[in-house]
Design a protein around this motif. Structure first.
Motif, mmCIF file in Angstrom:
data_model
loop_
_atom_site.group_PDB
_atom_site.id
_atom_site.type_symbol
_atom_site.label_atom_id
_atom_site.label_comp_id
_atom_site.label_asym_id
_atom_site.label_seq_id
_atom_site.Cartn_x
_atom_site.Cartn_y
_atom_site.Cartn_z
ATOM 1 N N PHE A 118 0.835 -1.209 0.000
ATOM 2 C CA PHE A 118 0.000 0.000 0.000
ATOM 3 C C PHE A 118 0.869 1.258 0.000
ATOM 4 O O PHE A 118 0.532 2.257 -0.642
ATOM 5 C CB PHE A 118 -0.943 -0.014 1.204
ATOM 6 C CG PHE A 118 -1.802 -1.245 1.276
ATOM 7 C CD1 PHE A 118 -2.782 -1.484 0.318
ATOM 8 C CD2 PHE A 118 -1.629 -2.181 2.281
ATOM 9 C CE1 PHE A 118 -3.577 -2.615 0.374
ATOM 10 C CE2 PHE A 118 -2.416 -3.316 2.341
ATOM 11 C CZ PHE A 118 -3.383 -3.545 1.384
ATOM 12 N N LYS A 121 2.037 1.804 -3.551
ATOM 13 C CA LYS A 121 0.975 2.351 -4.409
ATOM 14 C C LYS A 121 0.786 3.839 -4.157
ATOM 15 O O LYS A 121 0.562 4.612 -5.095
ATOM 16 C CB LYS A 121 -0.329 1.586 -4.177
ATOM 17 C CG LYS A 121 -0.310 0.175 -4.757
ATOM 18 C CD LYS A 121 -1.598 -0.580 -4.452
ATOM 19 C CE LYS A 121 -1.547 -1.973 -5.067
ATOM 20 N NZ LYS A 121 -2.777 -2.752 -4.778
ATOM 21 N N TRP A 130 -8.635 2.898 -5.503
ATOM 22 C CA TRP A 130 -8.191 1.518 -5.730
ATOM 23 C C TRP A 130 -7.425 0.996 -4.517
ATOM 24 O O TRP A 130 -7.553 -0.169 -4.139
ATOM 25 C CB TRP A 130 -7.317 1.437 -6.982
ATOM 26 C CG TRP A 130 -8.106 1.429 -8.255
ATOM 27 C CD1 TRP A 130 -8.212 2.432 -9.159
ATOM 28 C CD2 TRP A 130 -8.928 0.365 -8.733
ATOM 29 N NE1 TRP A 130 -9.051 2.070 -10.189
ATOM 30 C CE2 TRP A 130 -9.506 0.808 -9.961
ATOM 31 C CE3 TRP A 130 -9.241 -0.912 -8.267
ATOM 32 C CZ2 TRP A 130 -10.365 0.006 -10.700
ATOM 33 C CZ3 TRP A 130 -10.100 -1.712 -9.006
ATOM 34 C CH2 TRP A 130 -10.647 -1.252 -10.213
ATOM 35 N N HIS A 133 -9.911 0.146 -1.909
ATOM 36 C CA HIS A 133 -10.561 -1.120 -2.276
ATOM 37 C C HIS A 133 -9.706 -2.305 -1.824
ATOM 38 O O HIS A 133 -10.206 -3.277 -1.243
ATOM 39 C CB HIS A 133 -10.779 -1.159 -3.794
ATOM 40 C CG HIS A 133 -11.249 -2.484 -4.295
ATOM 41 N ND1 HIS A 133 -10.366 -3.473 -4.726
ATOM 42 C CD2 HIS A 133 -12.491 -3.014 -4.429
ATOM 43 C CE1 HIS A 133 -11.061 -4.540 -5.108
ATOM 44 N NE2 HIS A 133 -12.341 -4.279 -4.935
ATOM 45 N N ASP A 134 -8.391 -2.204 -2.066
ATOM 46 C CA ASP A 134 -7.487 -3.295 -1.679
ATOM 47 C C ASP A 134 -7.352 -3.386 -0.159
ATOM 48 O O ASP A 134 -7.203 -4.484 0.400
ATOM 49 C CB ASP A 134 -6.117 -3.091 -2.318
ATOM 50 C CG ASP A 134 -6.149 -3.304 -3.830
ATOM 51 O OD1 ASP A 134 -7.126 -3.890 -4.329
ATOM 52 O OD2 ASP A 134 -5.200 -2.864 -4.513
ATOM 53 N N LEU A 137 -10.199 -5.387 1.176
ATOM 54 C CA LEU A 137 -9.949 -6.828 1.010
ATOM 55 C C LEU A 137 -8.983 -7.334 2.088
ATOM 56 O O LEU A 137 -9.170 -8.411 2.655
ATOM 57 C CB LEU A 137 -9.376 -7.107 -0.383
ATOM 58 C CG LEU A 137 -10.299 -6.824 -1.573
ATOM 59 C CD1 LEU A 137 -9.560 -7.082 -2.893
ATOM 60 C CD2 LEU A 137 -11.556 -7.700 -1.505
ATOM 61 N N PHE A 138 -7.958 -6.539 2.365
ATOM 62 C CA PHE A 138 -6.952 -6.909 3.367
ATOM 63 C C PHE A 138 -7.599 -7.080 4.740
ATOM 64 O O PHE A 138 -7.383 -8.084 5.431
ATOM 65 C CB PHE A 138 -5.861 -5.837 3.416
ATOM 66 C CG PHE A 138 -4.857 -6.026 4.513
ATOM 67 C CD1 PHE A 138 -3.796 -6.910 4.359
ATOM 68 C CD2 PHE A 138 -4.962 -5.316 5.711
ATOM 69 C CE1 PHE A 138 -2.866 -7.095 5.374
ATOM 70 C CE2 PHE A 138 -4.044 -5.490 6.725
ATOM 71 C CZ PHE A 138 -2.986 -6.380 6.558
#
Length: 265
Positions: A118, A121, A130, A133-134, A137-138
């Motif tokens: 992260f 990114k 985005w 969003h990840d 999920l994490f």
């Protein structure tokens, strides 16, 4: 930019905040308590502790605050703040919230390289939506292991306090939970890092903040302090200065409120 988590994460994450600074100068920032803990993620931030001028880690967890912390930002940065529900840091780090209250903990020290992707990114200017969003999920994957009954109890008490805008007597709290005052204090201190009374006071203070931050032009502080449950205006000002380091009028005159509890001084 403030973004809410998906519904299934809302009991654990209050919101995400994306902040970006394109200026090269030094900025003085203040984070003050809202009863939450959190995670600051960055790939290129030069952030220093206001008191000691020690450089902060690029990414770090912070425990619940008793009052406020000052920072200095030097140069450009972009960051994502993940604002947790108060008990979520206890779930993530599996340690007493009292031990990490008012503390800053390097994310690398406790999660090794799990958050490095992260940071990269953010450094590469990936669309923050985005990245968030990840992150969803994490955290979803992390929570798949299940949550203890104690955390469900603390979450229920938190909602009870929020519904009553922080103004709940010890007797009503005992009636709601079926536990003694001392038992509840021990639970709250372990999972949140403060007593139910202290947390209730913070909720009440932030209810007052919501009242003065609305669009009412003629803000009668005395009336709004009574509306928020304070016995008198001097009590409110005392609480305000202890937790924010400013008077209500000084707070209102602060130009750049980057979040409800994160301001530029």
């Amino acid at each position: 930019m403030q973004i809410s988590p998906p519904k299934h994460l809302a009991p654990y994450i209050r919101h995400y905040i994306f902040l970006e600074n394109s200026r090269e100068d030094i900025r003085s920032l203040r984070l003050f308590t809202d009863g939450s803990s959190g995670l600051i993620l960055s790939g290129d931030m030069n952030l220093y502790s206001g008191a000691s001028e020690d450089r902060m880690p690029l990414s770090f967890f912070y425990g619940t605050l008793n009052g406020y912390k000052d920072f200095a930002s030097k140069g450009r940065f972009s960051l994502i703040a993940v604002v947790f529900q108060p008990y979520f840091l206890n779930i993530l780090l599996k340690s007493s919230a009292m031990e990490i209250r008012n503390q800053v903990i390097s994310a690398e020290n406790v999660m090794k390289d799990k958050l490095e992707v992260f940071q990269e990114k953010l450094f590469n200017k990936t669309d923050p939506l985005w990245i968030i969003h990840d992150l969803n999920l994490f955290f979803t994957h992390f929570l798949s292991e299940g949550i203890s009954n104690d955390h469900h109890l603390i979450a229920s008490i938190q909602q009870y306090l929020l519904q009553n805008k922080g103004t709940v007597s010890s007797r009503n709290m005992q009636h709601f939970t079926g536990y003694s005052e001392r038992h509840l204090e021990r639970k709250f201190e372990y999972y949140i890092g403060m007593s139910p009374k202290k947390y209730g006071n913070i909720i009440r203070l932030h209810y007052f903040l919501s009242l003065i931050n609305n669009e009412i032009e003629d803000k009668n502080m005395a009336f709004l302090s009574y509306e928020a449950g304070y016995s008198d205006q001097s009590h409110l000002i005392r609480e305000f200065k202890n937790n924010i380091g400013l008077t209500p009028k000084q707070y209102l005159n602060t130009q750049n409120k980057m979040a409800v509890n994160f301001i530029e001084m």
